[in-house]
Scaffold this motif. Structure first.
Motif, PDB file in Angstrom:
ATOM      1  N   THR A 106      35.025  35.750  43.259  1.00 63.10           N
ATOM      2  CA  THR A 106      36.313  35.508  43.918  1.00 63.10           C
ATOM      3  C   THR A 106      37.268  36.678  43.695  1.00 63.10           C
ATOM      4  O   THR A 106      37.099  37.458  42.764  1.00 63.10           O
ATOM      5  CB  THR A 106      37.013  34.233  43.365  1.00 63.10           C
ATOM      6  OG1 THR A 106      37.418  34.489  42.020  1.00 63.10           O
ATOM      7  CG2 THR A 106      36.102  33.021  43.430  1.00 63.10           C
ATOM      8  N   ARG A 107      38.315  36.701  44.511  1.00 64.11           N
ATOM      9  CA  ARG A 107      39.340  37.759  44.358  1.00 64.11           C
ATOM     10  C   ARG A 107      40.053  37.617  43.023  1.00 64.11           C
ATOM     11  O   ARG A 107      40.595  38.580  42.482  1.00 64.11           O
ATOM     12  CB  ARG A 107      40.339  37.692  45.520  1.00 64.11           C
ATOM     13  CG  ARG A 107      41.227  36.457  45.503  1.00 64.11           C
ATOM     14  CD  ARG A 107      42.171  36.398  46.706  1.00 64.11           C
ATOM     15  NE  ARG A 107      43.170  35.340  46.588  1.00 64.11           N
ATOM     16  CZ  ARG A 107      42.908  34.045  46.728  1.00 64.11           C
ATOM     17  NH1 ARG A 107      41.685  33.618  47.003  1.00 64.11           N
ATOM     18  NH2 ARG A 107      43.893  33.149  46.597  1.00 64.11           N
ATOM     19  N   ARG A 108      40.058  36.399  42.459  1.00 66.24           N
ATOM     20  CA  ARG A 108      40.765  36.186  41.191  1.00 66.24           C
ATOM     21  C   ARG A 108      40.074  36.911  40.043  1.00 66.24           C
ATOM     22  O   ARG A 108      40.719  37.393  39.113  1.00 66.24           O
ATOM     23  CB  ARG A 108      40.871  34.686  40.899  1.00 66.24           C
ATOM     24  CG  ARG A 108      41.635  33.936  41.966  1.00 66.24           C
ATOM     25  CD  ARG A 108      41.785  32.467  41.630  1.00 66.24           C
ATOM     26  NE  ARG A 108      42.337  31.736  42.763  1.00 66.24           N
ATOM     27  CZ  ARG A 108      43.629  31.722  43.090  1.00 66.24           C
ATOM     28  NH1 ARG A 108      44.494  32.417  42.384  1.00 66.24           N
ATOM     29  NH2 ARG A 108      44.049  31.030  44.130  1.00 66.24           N
ATOM     30  N   GLU A 109      38.755  36.982  40.110  1.00 66.03           N
ATOM     31  CA  GLU A 109      37.982  37.715  39.092  1.00 66.03           C
ATOM     32  C   GLU A 109      38.318  39.211  39.158  1.00 66.03           C
ATOM     33  O   GLU A 109      38.515  39.870  38.137  1.00 66.03           O
ATOM     34  CB  GLU A 109      36.490  37.475  39.363  1.00 66.03           C
ATOM     35  CG  GLU A 109      35.532  38.229  38.496  1.00 66.03           C
ATOM     36  CD  GLU A 109      34.073  37.916  38.876  1.00 66.03           C
ATOM     37  OE1 GLU A 109      33.841  37.074  39.771  1.00 66.03           O
ATOM     38  OE2 GLU A 109      33.177  38.512  38.269  1.00 66.03           O
ATOM     39  N   VAL A 110      38.406  39.714  40.390  1.00 65.42           N
ATOM     40  CA  VAL A 110      38.735  41.132  40.591  1.00 65.42           C
ATOM     41  C   VAL A 110      40.139  41.415  40.047  1.00 65.42           C
ATOM     42  O   VAL A 110      40.371  42.399  39.337  1.00 65.42           O
ATOM     43  CB  VAL A 110      38.678  41.501  42.098  1.00 65.42           C
ATOM     44  CG1 VAL A 110      38.956  42.980  42.301  1.00 65.42           C
ATOM     45  CG2 VAL A 110      37.325  41.114  42.693  1.00 65.42           C
ATOM     46  N   ALA A 111      41.072  40.510  40.349  1.00 61.38           N
ATOM     47  CA  ALA A 111      42.470  40.738  39.945  1.00 61.38           C
ATOM     48  C   ALA A 111      42.598  40.779  38.421  1.00 61.38           C
ATOM     49  O   ALA A 111      43.299  41.629  37.870  1.00 61.38           O
ATOM     50  CB  ALA A 111      43.365  39.653  40.532  1.00 61.38           C
TER      51      ALA A 111
END
Ligand SMILES: Cc1ncc(COP(=O)(O)O)c(C=O)c1O
Length: 403
Positions: A100-105
């Motif tokens: 997910t984008r949350r992991e990247v952030a």
């Protein structure tokens, strides 16, 4: 409010009978808890809820939470930005079989903050350390891990003492445990077997070994010897990350090859992380292979990633400085009152030569909830009044247990 009256025990409406609950727990869970690390005889209370710096247990007692789930809850309980971040993530779904984008952030935030180029997330510090060891062995093509007596790195086999049941003889042939901080022992190992060492695993302020900050000369020697022999230096920052914006390693002027994280970076949800240079972390890159195994159905789950990002964003340099200075004040205040206490900044441990279980209960009954080994960690939710209250209660508890 006086120190002792902070420990109120009004029955919580609808609370179960505490003896009955404890008996039910023991019937279905060995020793009544899934965490062997929580044992204080005869048994610790059960938690019911937390708000800001306070925890309420199932019998209705309200205690100041200096345990903070073993140092993880940097903002205490029910911190609004974390609550909001979890609610937003929850609305999108609890977990997915895709990144997910949350992991990247979160990885980007931690990279920018610490300088570690690449990150991988797990559900615990235990897994992060386990993967660090595996990665070091894979990258160096060597087996031997050097670690230090009394340092806790979770409960995977290589970091569990060989006298504990279930650890195989084969396991301790590939792990060497040296006396804490012993330069002579380290030099001997590198003199005899330096080219066999895959990694030295070190905690810069090991809680269970007494929460003494490591000697900079010793840490420099670890860095130099590992570099000279082509071994990796792994710094376990699972607890110490909270002490500085980029963890404790940089304050020693060293850059480890790998570092492990956990606790505060999950915002109160299950987390662990391994970080390091791209060339080393490429051991986990499916494109470059051969691949070091790392799965985890719930690794980097979006709820943890959202909570973690909210927690670390709010724990910026001013917040860290403020919390550390309040911790230093509390430590000095305890020392001035004759209490033996070790630590640094927002982490401290009472080091009195008393029965540690008696001390734990004496603290708890006076409204201070500590770690089972009298570890105290501050949260940003603590007010000056909370800290004054705690100082009086801690001094009183120590004096009571001494006599
Ligand atoms: C320094 C250190 N490393 C690793 C761990 C293991 O982390 P976890 O309990 O999340 O598995 C801990 C836990 O307290 C720790 O203090």
């Amino acid at each position: 409010m006086s120190a002792t009256s902070s420990h109120s025990s009004d029955k919580v409406a609808g609370a179960p009978d505490i003896d009955d609950l404890a008996a039910r727990a023991r019937a279905v869970i060995p020793s009544g808890t899934s965490r062997s690390t929580l044992y204080v005889p005869p048994a610790v209370p059960m938690a019911r809820s937390g708000r800001s710096a306070w925890l309420t247990d199932e019998s209705g007692s309200r205690v100041l939470d200096f345990n903070n789930n073993y140092t993880s809850l940097i903002h205490g309980h029910h911190f609004e930005p974390i609550q909001r971040a979890i609610a937003e993530a929850l609305d999108e779904g609890t977990s997915f079989g895709l990144p997910t984008r949350r992991e990247v952030a979160l990885a980007e935030h931690l990279r920018d903050r610490t300088g570690h180029e690449q990150w991988r997330f797990s559900n615990s510090g235990t897994e992060a350390v386990m993967q660090a060891i595996r990665c070091a062995r894979a990258v160096t093509g060597r087996d031997l891990i050097v670690r230090f007596e009394g340092s806790y790195h979770g409960t995977s086999d290589p970091v569990t003492d060989s006298d504990r049941p279930g650890i195989t003889c084969a396991e301790h042939e590939t792990v060497m445990v040296l006396p804490q901080g012993s330069l002579a022992a380290l030099q001997t190992v590198f003199g005899d077997r330096g080219d066999d060492v895959a990694a030295v695993l070190i905690d810069l302020m090991p809680n269970r070994a007494g929460l003494e900050p490591a000697d900079p000369e010793f840490i420099n020697a670890v860095r130099q010897l590992t570099t000279r022999h082509g071994s990796l230096m792994i710094v376990d920052e699972v607890i110490t990350f909270r002490l500085a914006l980029n963890g404790l390693g940089p304050s020693y002027g060293i850059a480890p090859d790998l570092a492990t994280f956990g606790k505060v970076i999950g915002g109160g949800l299950p987390v662990g992380a391994l970080a390091g240079r791209t060339d080393i972390m490429s051991a986990f890159d499916a494109k470059t292979g051969p691949l070091v195994a790392w799965g985890g159905t719930f690794s980097a789950n979006p709820l943890t990633m959202a909570a973690g990002l909210a927690a670390v964003q709010a724990y910026d340099q001013p917040a860290i400085d403020d919390l550390n200075s309040r911790g230093n004040q509390l430590r000095h205040c305890l020392s001035d009152a004759g209490v033996k206490v070790n630590g640094r900044g927002s982490l401290m441990r009472i080091m009195e030569k008393v029965d540690v279980s008696d001390l734990w209960w004496a603290l708890y009954r006076r409204g201070v909830f500590a770690g089972t080994n009298a570890l105290l960690s501050l949260s940003t939710a603590m007010t000056h009044e909370d800290l004054n209250l705690a100082a009086d209660a801690i001094v009183d508890a120590v004096q009571a247990v001494r006599s």
